[in-house]
Design an enzyme around this catalytic site. Structure first.
Site, PDB file in Angstrom:
ATOM      1  N   CYS A 121      -6.613  25.065 -20.197  1.00  0.00           N
ATOM      2  CA  CYS A 121      -7.873  25.533 -19.642  1.00  0.00           C
ATOM      3  C   CYS A 121      -8.484  24.390 -18.846  1.00  0.00           C
ATOM      4  O   CYS A 121      -8.257  23.219 -19.134  1.00  0.00           O
ATOM      5  CB  CYS A 121      -8.894  25.987 -20.677  1.00  0.00           C
ATOM      6  SG  CYS A 121      -8.340  27.320 -21.711  1.00  0.00           S
ATOM      7  N   ARG A 174      -4.043  24.220 -14.953  1.00  0.00           N
ATOM      8  CA  ARG A 174      -4.247  24.083 -16.402  1.00  0.00           C
ATOM      9  C   ARG A 174      -4.272  25.427 -17.121  1.00  0.00           C
ATOM     10  O   ARG A 174      -4.354  25.479 -18.348  1.00  0.00           O
ATOM     11  CB  ARG A 174      -5.568  23.362 -16.678  1.00  0.00           C
ATOM     12  CG  ARG A 174      -5.627  21.968 -16.092  1.00  0.00           C
ATOM     13  CD  ARG A 174      -6.973  21.353 -16.328  1.00  0.00           C
ATOM     14  NE  ARG A 174      -7.204  21.079 -17.716  1.00  0.00           N
ATOM     15  CZ  ARG A 174      -6.837  19.961 -18.340  1.00  0.00           C
ATOM     16  NH1 ARG A 174      -6.224  19.017 -17.665  1.00  0.00           N
ATOM     17  NH2 ARG A 174      -7.088  19.792 -19.610  1.00  0.00           N
ATOM     18  N   TRP A 220      -6.278  29.374 -20.114  1.00  0.00           N
ATOM     19  CA  TRP A 220      -4.936  29.592 -20.661  1.00  0.00           C
ATOM     20  C   TRP A 220      -5.184  30.125 -22.060  1.00  0.00           C
ATOM     21  O   TRP A 220      -5.693  29.416 -22.921  1.00  0.00           O
ATOM     22  CB  TRP A 220      -4.161  28.280 -20.702  1.00  0.00           C
ATOM     23  CG  TRP A 220      -2.727  28.459 -21.092  1.00  0.00           C
ATOM     24  CD1 TRP A 220      -1.692  28.787 -20.280  1.00  0.00           C
ATOM     25  CD2 TRP A 220      -2.168  28.294 -22.401  1.00  0.00           C
ATOM     26  NE1 TRP A 220      -0.525  28.849 -20.996  1.00  0.00           N
ATOM     27  CE2 TRP A 220      -0.779  28.553 -22.305  1.00  0.00           C
ATOM     28  CE3 TRP A 220      -2.699  27.968 -23.652  1.00  0.00           C
ATOM     29  CZ2 TRP A 220       0.069  28.482 -23.404  1.00  0.00           C
ATOM     30  CZ3 TRP A 220      -1.850  27.907 -24.737  1.00  0.00           C
ATOM     31  CH2 TRP A 220      -0.472  28.170 -24.608  1.00  0.00           C
ATOM     32  N   ASN A 248     -12.769  24.001 -23.357  1.00  0.00           N
ATOM     33  CA  ASN A 248     -11.333  23.703 -23.339  1.00  0.00           C
ATOM     34  C   ASN A 248     -10.980  23.094 -24.699  1.00  0.00           C
ATOM     35  O   ASN A 248     -11.546  22.065 -25.058  1.00  0.00           O
ATOM     36  CB  ASN A 248     -11.048  22.704 -22.204  1.00  0.00           C
ATOM     37  CG  ASN A 248      -9.647  22.098 -22.262  1.00  0.00           C
ATOM     38  OD1 ASN A 248      -9.430  21.000 -21.806  1.00  0.00           O
ATOM     39  ND2 ASN A 248      -8.694  22.804 -22.823  1.00  0.00           N
ATOM     40  N   GLY A 249     -10.084  23.748 -25.429  1.00  0.00           N
ATOM     41  CA  GLY A 249      -9.706  23.235 -26.743  1.00  0.00           C
ATOM     42  C   GLY A 249      -9.516  24.392 -27.713  1.00  0.00           C
ATOM     43  O   GLY A 249      -9.332  25.538 -27.295  1.00  0.00           O
ATOM     44  N   GLU A 264      17.208  19.142 -18.133  1.00  0.00           N
ATOM     45  CA  GLU A 264      16.070  19.218 -17.213  1.00  0.00           C
ATOM     46  C   GLU A 264      16.323  20.274 -16.126  1.00  0.00           C
ATOM     47  O   GLU A 264      15.415  21.030 -15.763  1.00  0.00           O
ATOM     48  CB  GLU A 264      15.818  17.829 -16.606  1.00  0.00           C
ATOM     49  CG  GLU A 264      14.730  17.751 -15.559  1.00  0.00           C
ATOM     50  CD  GLU A 264      13.342  18.185 -16.027  1.00  0.00           C
ATOM     51  OE1 GLU A 264      13.133  18.413 -17.232  1.00  0.00           O
ATOM     52  OE2 GLU A 264      12.462  18.322 -15.163  1.00  0.00           O
ATOM     53  N   LYS A 321      13.905  23.489 -15.551  1.00  0.00           N
ATOM     54  CA  LYS A 321      13.254  23.815 -14.275  1.00  0.00           C
ATOM     55  C   LYS A 321      13.518  25.281 -13.912  1.00  0.00           C
ATOM     56  O   LYS A 321      12.611  25.989 -13.500  1.00  0.00           O
ATOM     57  CB  LYS A 321      13.750  22.909 -13.139  1.00  0.00           C
ATOM     58  CG  LYS A 321      13.272  21.482 -13.164  1.00  0.00           C
ATOM     59  CD  LYS A 321      11.818  21.271 -12.809  1.00  0.00           C
ATOM     60  CE  LYS A 321      10.910  21.326 -13.992  1.00  0.00           C
ATOM     61  NZ  LYS A 321      10.744  20.202 -14.844  1.00  0.00           N
ATOM     62  N   GLU A 369      11.576  27.681 -16.278  1.00  0.00           N
ATOM     63  CA  GLU A 369      10.121  27.646 -16.103  1.00  0.00           C
ATOM     64  C   GLU A 369       9.649  28.462 -14.919  1.00  0.00           C
ATOM     65  O   GLU A 369       8.668  29.177 -15.024  1.00  0.00           O
ATOM     66  CB  GLU A 369       9.672  26.198 -15.836  1.00  0.00           C
ATOM     67  CG  GLU A 369       9.490  25.354 -17.036  1.00  0.00           C
ATOM     68  CD  GLU A 369       8.881  24.003 -16.653  1.00  0.00           C
ATOM     69  OE1 GLU A 369       9.508  23.259 -15.889  1.00  0.00           O
ATOM     70  OE2 GLU A 369       7.782  23.707 -17.131  1.00  0.00           O
ATOM     71  N   HIS A 406      32.538  24.051 -28.523  1.00  0.00           N
ATOM     72  CA  HIS A 406      32.113  24.295 -29.907  1.00  0.00           C
ATOM     73  C   HIS A 406      31.176  25.495 -30.017  1.00  0.00           C
ATOM     74  O   HIS A 406      30.448  25.617 -30.988  1.00  0.00           O
ATOM     75  CB  HIS A 406      31.437  23.040 -30.471  1.00  0.00           C
ATOM     76  CG  HIS A 406      32.349  21.861 -30.492  1.00  0.00           C
ATOM     77  ND1 HIS A 406      33.391  21.752 -31.381  1.00  0.00           N
ATOM     78  CD2 HIS A 406      32.422  20.762 -29.693  1.00  0.00           C
ATOM     79  CE1 HIS A 406      34.053  20.623 -31.155  1.00  0.00           C
ATOM     80  NE2 HIS A 406      33.490  20.015 -30.126  1.00  0.00           N
ATOM     81  N   LYS A 422      -0.191  23.297 -17.121  1.00  0.00           N
ATOM     82  CA  LYS A 422       0.313  21.966 -16.773  1.00  0.00           C
ATOM     83  C   LYS A 422       0.120  20.979 -17.915  1.00  0.00           C
ATOM     84  O   LYS A 422       1.025  20.231 -18.247  1.00  0.00           O
ATOM     85  CB  LYS A 422      -0.415  21.471 -15.521  1.00  0.00           C
ATOM     86  CG  LYS A 422       0.012  20.084 -15.073  1.00  0.00           C
ATOM     87  CD  LYS A 422       1.160  20.183 -14.134  1.00  0.00           C
ATOM     88  CE  LYS A 422       1.690  18.828 -13.721  1.00  0.00           C
ATOM     89  NZ  LYS A 422       3.143  18.889 -13.541  1.00  0.00           N
TER      90      LYS A 422
HETATM   91  C1  AGP Z   1       7.484  20.286 -17.169  1.00  0.00           C
HETATM   92  O1  AGP Z   1       8.020  20.976 -16.100  1.00  0.00           O
HETATM   93  C2  AGP Z   1       6.742  21.076 -18.109  1.00  0.00           C
HETATM   94  N1  AGP Z   1       5.773  21.895 -17.497  1.00  0.00           N
HETATM   95  C3  AGP Z   1       6.401  20.480 -19.460  1.00  0.00           C
HETATM   96  O2  AGP Z   1       7.605  20.490 -20.166  1.00  0.00           O
HETATM   97  C4  AGP Z   1       5.778  19.077 -19.523  1.00  0.00           C
HETATM   98  O3  AGP Z   1       6.702  18.121 -19.136  1.00  0.00           O
HETATM   99  C5  AGP Z   1       5.297  18.829 -20.970  1.00  0.00           C
HETATM  100  O4  AGP Z   1       4.314  19.766 -21.290  1.00  0.00           O
HETATM  101  C6  AGP Z   1       4.769  17.433 -21.173  1.00  0.00           C
HETATM  102  O5  AGP Z   1       3.664  17.164 -20.376  1.00  0.00           O
HETATM  103  P1  AGP Z   1       3.139  15.693 -20.187  1.00  0.00           P
HETATM  104  O6  AGP Z   1       4.199  14.927 -19.480  1.00  0.00           O
HETATM  105  O7  AGP Z   1       1.892  15.840 -19.353  1.00  0.00           O
HETATM  106  O8  AGP Z   1       2.856  15.129 -21.535  1.00  0.00           O
END
Ligand code: AGP
Length: 611
Positions: A2, A27, A74, A100-101, A484, A488, A491, A507, A606
């Site tokens: 948020c 956010r 969010w 936010n929280g 990674e 990507k 996501e 395996h 984010k």
């Molecule tokens: C990355 O593409 C993601 N959106 C997510 O995994 C992110 O890396 C993770 O939430 C950690 O965030 P930070 O690096 O701000 O701690």
């Protein structure tokens, strides 16, 4: 997650709030809303879904106002609909709150307030703030006092902004556990969850700490602790500028950020490379020489993409500094009684510096007596303030929810850290360090060469975007890059993808191989090229299709793989930085061709500031 924003001054508040929300939309984007004091009355507008709906609504029925608060959500408690959108108000609709929280004791407070006649209008935990403040906001009581009493009843994390029709020249904000930044302009003041929301108005900011309360008027800001004592704090000057937080002609932030990567590596190296001898200047990391002598073990702790950077970091630190290194998910580390002590260095890796689990892991490490170091991108974020040292990644503002340039900056910073530890402890020779550093400095040019493959990758994506499952394979230091690459794709395109160490394929995952599941193999020249070629053979002999990343000039692979992306030759320890770039572009183009919302993928935010 948020984002919250607030404004008080002499300009029209609504466009400023909407602009701030636009910068904070990364956010969370389940709903958006604002509340302003317009002609003496509190007015609230909220919309389910993305911010543009609220923007349209405000264009249709403008509200003149010089003070207000806004929120982009969010969802944690309650569905993402209009009723649950912030701001929340008291029953009379005279005061409004953005939050936010997470409120952990919201059920208890909910019951208590309902028994006292308060009618709840939403399913959120946040609404309790509005009713609690109302409860303490009796005649003769100032808004800040009511807010202070209310938040003293809350268990959980929050940053909140509050306005009231009864005291129109004032905004009140409080922080405990969620980020809160105040912006200082000319006779105008701002509150926000993050710096990009303020950059087009001011670069002078005040970071609010936990258990502090701010009163904003058009004359200034008063910062108080919960006992009511005035706090004097010098503003911080932010070096990022507003342009960096714009798309700059690119279709998406993510694409712009991928293209910024050569510069990001240069900026992260800048000022840290000390002439000849491969020495690294990392005084900012604040690691005392005496501690370095006693250092026995390193823990790299992070979430998501930053955790993948940690996996690469383990290879680097173990090979360059010869120190045993463990990598932990922050959400596991914080609950598993890790064996850290005074001779451990716990490195928290985070783009945002606000990820709740990583922050909790940092606190746990400190509690156990370990030394802490944050590798972080956001200046002044919670982790940088709580860790004993910070190594900044100079990636600039990263707006795309899928992390790209921050990851490459983290890898660069981990190279620097590994070199620094190796040299300081005399476990790495000057000549080996110099040779490594020379190669590291060539990386920006190599990334530029990879970016030239963009059209080829887009073409490959156009042949693959309809597939439902992908398998990514890598070995050694490139196994984390397989993870990674898969993350990507998941996501931003919502395609199921798994990353695997290639040797593990037989395996289990080999059972999945058929003509319908493309396998992306990281097969460039390395100490394990032969092994991964064997894995590719295994896929092909089961009718699988293969996209291979290879070093330019590899002819053999053309006979095997269905698609090939040729990359420049690079030393193995640096190859993750090069290999991740085509995988980022592949995910990007697949997502675009599927019509997905690249910068704001569904269900994500984010910075994950909830556990
Ligand atoms: C990355 O593409 C993601 N959106 C997510 O995994 C992110 O890396 C993770 O939430 C950690 O965030 P930070 O690096 O701000 O701690």
């Amino acid at each position: 997650m948020c984002g919250i924003i607030g404004y008080i001054g002499n300009r029209e508040a609504v466009p400023i709030l909407l602009d701030g929300l636009c910068k904070l939309e990364y956010r969370g984007y389940d709903s958006a809303g604002l509340a302003v004091l317009s002609q003496g009355r509190l007015e609230r507008r909220r919309c389910e879904g993305k911010l543009h709906k609220l923007v349209n609504l405000m264009e249709q029925s403008p509200l003149p106002a010089a003070a207000g608060i806004g929120h982009t959500r969010w969802a944690t408690h309650g569905r993402p609909n209009e009723e649950n959108a912030h701001p929340h108000t008291n029953v009379k609709g005279t005061l409004a709150v953005v939050h936010n929280g997470i409120v952990e004791n919201d059920r208890i407070l909910h019951r208590e307030l309902e028994a006292q006649g308060y009618k709840f209008q939403s399913d959120t935990d946040s609404e309790v703030f509005a009713h609690l403040i109302d409860k303490y906001y009796r005649p003769g009581v100032m808004l800040e006092t009511a807010v202070r009493r209310a938040v003293s009843r809350i268990k959980g994390t929050f940053s909140i902004g509050v306005i009231s029709q009864q005291e129109p020249g004032k905004l009140v904000a409080v922080r405990r556990g969620s980020p809160l930044i105040l912006g200082l302009g000319e006779k105008e003041f701002f509150l926000a969850s993050d710096v990009p929301a303020l950059l087009s108005h001011t670069r002078n900011v005040l970071y609010v700490e936990d258990n502090e309360l701010a009163i904003l008027t058009s004359r200034g800001i008063k910062l108080l602790n919960f006992q009511g004592r005035l706090i004097r704090r010098k503003p911080t000057r932010i070096t990022w500028d507003a342009i960096q937080a714009e798309k700059g002609g690119y279709k998406h932030f993510m694409l712009k950020e991928i293209y910024e990567q050569p510069q990001v590596v240069e900026d992260t190296l800048s000022g840290r490379v000390m002439g000849l001898g491969g020495d690294v200047a990392l005084e900012e990391a604040g690691i005392p020489a005496t501690f370095l002598k006693s250092l026995r073990r390193i823990f790299l702790v992070a979430c998501g993409t930053s955790w993948h950077a940690g996996l690469v970091g383990k290879f680097l630190i173990e090979s360059l500094a010869h120190l045993p290194t463990e990598v932990d998910f922050a959400s596991e580390f914080r609950y598993r009684s890790p064996l850290v002590d005074r001779r451990s260095l716990v490195v928290l890796i985070s783009q945002s510096g606000e990820t709740a689990d990583t922050l909790a892991a940092l606190r746990e490490a400190r509690r156990r007596g370990a030394r802490t170091l944050a590798i972080c991108n956001v200046v002044g974020s919670s982790m940088t303030r709580e860790a004993q040292g910070t190594l900044y990644t100079h990636a600039g503002p990263e707006i795309g929810v899928a992390s790209t340039k921050a990851f490459v900056a983290q890898l660069t910073a981990l190279h620097l850290l590994a070199l620094y530890l190796g040299r300081r402890n005399d476990l790495l020779s000057a000549s080996a360090a110099t040779a490594h550093m020379d190669k590291l400095r060539q990386v920006p040019r190599l990334i530029e060469q990879v970016l030239k493959k963009d059209n080829t990758i887009q073409e490959i994506a156009s042949q693959l975007f309809n597939h439902r499952d992908f398998l990514y394979l890598g070995r050694g230091i490139n196994y984390p890059i397989a993870l990674e690459g898969a993350l990507k794709l998941k996501e931003i395109s919502y395609i199921h993808a798994e990353g695997y160490p290639a040797g593990e394929m037989k395996h289990g995952p080999i059972a999945l191989i058929d003509g319908r599941m493309p396998v992306v193999a990281i097969a460039n020249k390395s100490s394990v090229t032969e092994k991964i070629m064997n894995n590719i053979e295994e896929v092909k002999s089961r009718n699988g299709s293969v996209l291979a990343l290879v070093t330019r000039g590899n002819r053999e692979i053309r006979k095997l793989a269905d698609w090939v992306i040729e990359l420049p030759a690079v030393q193995e320890s640096l190859s993750p930085i090069i290999n991740v770039v085509p995988l980022q572009l592949l995910a990007y183009h697949v997502a675009v061709q599927r019509g997905a919302d690249v910068d704001q993928p569904r269900n994500l935010a984010k910075s994950v500031t909830v556990e």
